[in-house]
Design a protein around this motif. Structure first.
Motif, PDB file in Angstrom:
ATOM      1  N   GLN A   1      -4.348  11.772  -2.931  1.00 28.13           N
ATOM      2  CA  GLN A   1      -5.060  12.645  -4.013  1.00 28.13           C
ATOM      3  C   GLN A   1      -4.475  14.127  -3.972  1.00 28.13           C
ATOM      4  OE1 GLN A   1      -7.634  13.958  -0.286  1.00 28.13           O
ATOM      5  NE2 GLN A   1      -9.093  12.251  -0.088  1.00 28.13           N
ATOM      6  N   TYR A   2      -3.164  14.269  -3.342  1.00 28.37           N
ATOM      7  CA  TYR A   2      -2.659  15.229  -3.647  1.00 28.37           C
ATOM      8  C   TYR A   2      -1.206  15.506  -4.540  1.00 28.37           C
ATOM      9  CZ  TYR A   2      -5.843  16.806  -0.495  1.00 28.37           C
ATOM     10  OH  TYR A   2      -7.124  17.254   0.022  1.00 28.37           O
ATOM     11  N   ALA A   3      -0.691  15.976  -5.744  1.00 25.35           N
ATOM     12  CA  ALA A   3       1.339  16.068  -5.869  1.00 25.35           C
ATOM     13  C   ALA A   3       1.835  16.584  -5.220  1.00 25.35           C
ATOM     14  CB  ALA A   3       1.490  16.153  -7.080  1.00 25.35           C
ATOM     15  N   THR A   4       3.050  16.446  -5.342  1.00 33.14           N
ATOM     16  CA  THR A   4       4.210  16.325  -4.370  1.00 33.14           C
ATOM     17  C   THR A   4       4.005  18.291  -4.126  1.00 33.14           C
ATOM     18  OG1 THR A   4       5.617  16.879  -5.519  1.00 33.14           O
ATOM     19  CG2 THR A   4       5.627  14.651  -4.341  1.00 33.14           C
ATOM     20  N   THR A   5       3.853  18.863  -5.030  1.00 31.42           N
ATOM     21  CA  THR A   5       3.613  20.547  -4.491  1.00 31.42           C
ATOM     22  C   THR A   5       1.906  20.994  -4.207  1.00 31.42           C
ATOM     23  OG1 THR A   5       3.011  20.144  -6.681  1.00 31.42           O
ATOM     24  CG2 THR A   5       5.066  20.518  -6.728  1.00 31.42           C
ATOM     25  N   GLN A   6       0.878  20.474  -3.898  1.00 31.83           N
ATOM     26  CA  GLN A   6      -0.122  20.686  -3.229  1.00 31.83           C
ATOM     27  C   GLN A   6      -0.223  20.459  -2.146  1.00 31.83           C
ATOM     28  OE1 GLN A   6      -2.474  17.729  -6.028  1.00 31.83           O
ATOM     29  NE2 GLN A   6      -3.298  20.250  -6.790  1.00 31.83           N
ATOM     30  N   TYR A   7       1.157  20.726  -0.934  1.00 25.58           N
ATOM     31  CA  TYR A   7       1.139  20.601  -0.013  1.00 25.58           C
ATOM     32  C   TYR A   7       0.506  21.343   0.677  1.00 25.58           C
ATOM     33  CZ  TYR A   7       4.919  24.110  -1.247  1.00 25.58           C
ATOM     34  OH  TYR A   7       5.183  24.877  -1.760  1.00 25.58           O
ATOM     35  N   VAL A   8       0.065  22.549   0.149  1.00 24.73           N
ATOM     36  CA  VAL A   8      -1.455  23.593   0.276  1.00 24.73           C
ATOM     37  C   VAL A   8      -2.623  23.400   0.298  1.00 24.73           C
ATOM     38  CG1 VAL A   8      -2.434  26.150   0.419  1.00 24.73           C
ATOM     39  CG2 VAL A   8       0.041  25.559   0.106  1.00 24.73           C
ATOM     40  N   PRO A   9      -3.172  22.339  -0.132  1.00 24.31           N
ATOM     41  CA  PRO A   9      -4.545  22.582   0.118  1.00 24.31           C
ATOM     42  C   PRO A   9      -4.904  20.888   0.921  1.00 24.31           C
ATOM     43  CG  PRO A   9      -3.736  21.566  -2.093  1.00 24.31           C
ATOM     44  CD  PRO A   9      -2.561  22.737  -1.472  1.00 24.31           C
ATOM     45  N   ALA A  10      -3.674  20.129   0.836  1.00 19.06           N
ATOM     46  CA  ALA A  10      -2.983  18.958   2.457  1.00 19.06           C
ATOM     47  C   ALA A  10      -3.484  19.482   2.996  1.00 19.06           C
ATOM     48  CB  ALA A  10      -2.350  18.472   2.083  1.00 19.06           C
ATOM     49  N   ALA A  11      -3.086  20.553   3.231  1.00 20.53           N
ATOM     50  CA  ALA A  11      -2.722  21.258   4.732  1.00 20.53           C
ATOM     51  C   ALA A  11      -3.987  21.894   5.196  1.00 20.53           C
ATOM     52  CB  ALA A  11      -1.786  22.314   4.382  1.00 20.53           C
ATOM     53  N   LEU A  12      -4.691  22.918   3.903  1.00 20.18           N
ATOM     54  CA  LEU A  12      -6.473  23.270   4.180  1.00 20.18           C
ATOM     55  C   LEU A  12      -6.838  21.902   5.268  1.00 20.18           C
ATOM     56  CD1 LEU A  12      -8.031  25.572   1.742  1.00 20.18           C
ATOM     57  CD2 LEU A  12      -9.555  23.829   3.835  1.00 20.18           C
ATOM     58  N   GLY A  13      -7.240  20.616   4.152  1.00 22.48           N
ATOM     59  CA  GLY A  13      -7.804  19.674   4.263  1.00 22.48           C
ATOM     60  C   GLY A  13      -7.679  19.204   6.446  1.00 22.48           C
ATOM     61  N   LEU A  14      -6.541  18.992   6.385  1.00 21.54           N
ATOM     62  CA  LEU A  14      -5.996  18.681   7.747  1.00 21.54           C
ATOM     63  C   LEU A  14      -6.282  19.421   8.806  1.00 21.54           C
ATOM     64  CD1 LEU A  14      -2.609  17.078   7.129  1.00 21.54           C
ATOM     65  CD2 LEU A  14      -4.432  15.903   7.712  1.00 21.54           C
ATOM     66  N   PHE A  15      -6.376  20.781   8.358  1.00 19.03           N
ATOM     67  CA  PHE A  15      -6.192  21.567   9.641  1.00 19.03           C
ATOM     68  C   PHE A  15      -8.006  21.425   9.484  1.00 19.03           C
ATOM     69  CE2 PHE A  15      -7.500  26.489  10.134  1.00 19.03           C
ATOM     70  CZ  PHE A  15      -6.806  26.585  10.766  1.00 19.03           C
ATOM     71  N   SER A  16      -8.730  21.960   8.999  1.00 14.87           N
ATOM     72  CA  SER A  16     -10.140  21.568   8.395  1.00 14.87           C
ATOM     73  C   SER A  16     -10.239  20.041   9.648  1.00 14.87           C
ATOM     74  CB  SER A  16     -10.677  21.286   7.703  1.00 14.87           C
ATOM     75  OG  SER A  16     -11.968  21.166   6.991  1.00 14.87           O
ATOM     76  N   SER A  17     -10.386  19.586   9.500  1.00 15.21           N
ATOM     77  CA  SER A  17     -10.399  18.438  10.778  1.00 15.21           C
ATOM     78  C   SER A  17     -10.188  18.854  12.056  1.00 15.21           C
ATOM     79  CB  SER A  17     -10.105  16.787  10.795  1.00 15.21           C
ATOM     80  OG  SER A  17      -9.858  16.976   8.922  1.00 15.21           O
ATOM     81  N   LEU A  18      -8.651  19.355  12.001  1.00 16.75           N
ATOM     82  CA  LEU A  18      -7.903  20.116  13.676  1.00 16.75           C
ATOM     83  C   LEU A  18      -9.020  20.838  14.177  1.00 16.75           C
ATOM     84  CD1 LEU A  18      -6.073  20.006  15.974  1.00 16.75           C
ATOM     85  CD2 LEU A  18      -5.122  22.040  14.006  1.00 16.75           C
ATOM     86  N   MET A  19      -9.384  21.896  13.527  1.00 16.13           N
ATOM     87  CA  MET A  19     -11.054  22.782  13.440  1.00 16.13           C
ATOM     88  C   MET A  19     -11.983  22.172  14.455  1.00 16.13           C
ATOM     89  SD  MET A  19      -9.040  25.534  14.264  1.00 16.13           S
ATOM     90  CE  MET A  19      -7.528  24.552  15.129  1.00 16.13           C
ATOM     91  N   LEU A  20     -12.432  21.195  13.652  1.00 16.48           N
ATOM     92  CA  LEU A  20     -13.801  20.374  14.029  1.00 16.48           C
ATOM     93  C   LEU A  20     -13.839  19.546  15.320  1.00 16.48           C
ATOM     94  CD1 LEU A  20     -16.695  19.284  13.405  1.00 16.48           C
ATOM     95  CD2 LEU A  20     -15.723  17.509  11.944  1.00 16.48           C
ATOM     96  N   LEU A  21     -12.580  18.669  15.149  1.00 17.05           N
ATOM     97  CA  LEU A  21     -11.999  18.598  16.585  1.00 17.05           C
ATOM     98  C   LEU A  21     -11.638  19.771  17.833  1.00 17.05           C
ATOM     99  CD1 LEU A  21     -11.439  15.497  18.581  1.00 17.05           C
ATOM    100  CD2 LEU A  21      -8.904  16.290  17.387  1.00 17.05           C
TER     101      LEU A  21
END
Length: 231
Positions: free
Chosen positions: A199-219
């Protein structure tokens, strides 16, 4: 004729570029958790914020709070996906963390004041352990978890419907609902972890982190609910 600029996704990058992407992504997830803890600590020290957000847990006002959070989430994710401005990406990520911190205030206040910090620490430890284990499975397993997308979409729609129905008809969503939501959050972590490379380019680590952070907070939200239900 206009041509869309080609974006090389992580899966097509070199091993060194992949390693740097994942290092930045998970570093930003850890940074997001740290900022969340700092903000939560500050918010819980302000009676006006605590009392205002606690008042929103009564009746239909909870739906207003959820709706406000969903609006913030949409805006934050849109900003984080900006491909030009890195500062806009960071602002979107920070806005999302602020939204999560505000949403968590009522439950953390109740958890700390009525069950103590032991329950909070236990729930946090279990959440981190599950996140690490699920991430390892997603990276090492040869299973394609893309099939989870449809299941999660239906699951989250049903969950939202159950929450709204609970508000309208006055019934409480019990332990098994929290268990089911933990399963959905786990599926989200598996899916997000495996799919960020496509889904992401190698420079798009910020939105990738947001997606993972969202799932972590839901858990974390529903693990904490389960722990609180024991007391």
């Amino acid at each position: 004729m206009m041509y869309q600029e080609y974006k090389q996704v992580v899966a097509e990058a070199t091993s060194a570029e992949k390693a740097a992407f994942y290092r930045h992504t998970y570093g930003h997830v850890a940074g997001g958790v740290l900022v969340f803890i700092i903000l939560e600590t500050l918010f819980l020290q302000v009676p006006f914020i605590v009392n205002t957000l606690l008042s929103f847990t009564q009746g239909y006002l909870w739906l207003v709070l959820i709706g406000g959070f969903m609006g913030i989430s949409w805006l934050a994710q849109k900003m984080a996906m900006d491909e030009v401005s890195k500062s806009k990406q960071y602002l979107g990520y920070f806005l999302y963390i602020v939204g999560q911190a505000l949403l968590f205030v009522p439950m953390l206040y109740i958890a700390i004041n009525y069950t103590g910090t032991v329950v909070l620490k236990q729930a946090a430890a279990v959440t981190v352990a599950l996140f690490v284990a699920l991430s390892a499975i997603a990276f090492m397993s040869k299973v394609d978890f893309s099939f989870l997308r449809g299941i999660m979409t239906i699951g989250f729609i049903l969950a939202l419907g159950a929450i709204i129905a609970g508000m309208m008809f006055g019934f409480t969503l019990g332990l098994w609902f929290s268990v089911a939501m933990c399963a959905l959050a786990a599926g989200s972590i598996l899916y997000e972890t495996q799919q960020i490379q496509y889904q992401y380019a190698t420079t798009q680590y910020v939105p990738a982190a947001l997606g993972l952070f969202s799932s972590l907070m839901l858990l974390f939200w529903y693990v904490l609910r389960i722990f609180m239900s024991r007391d």
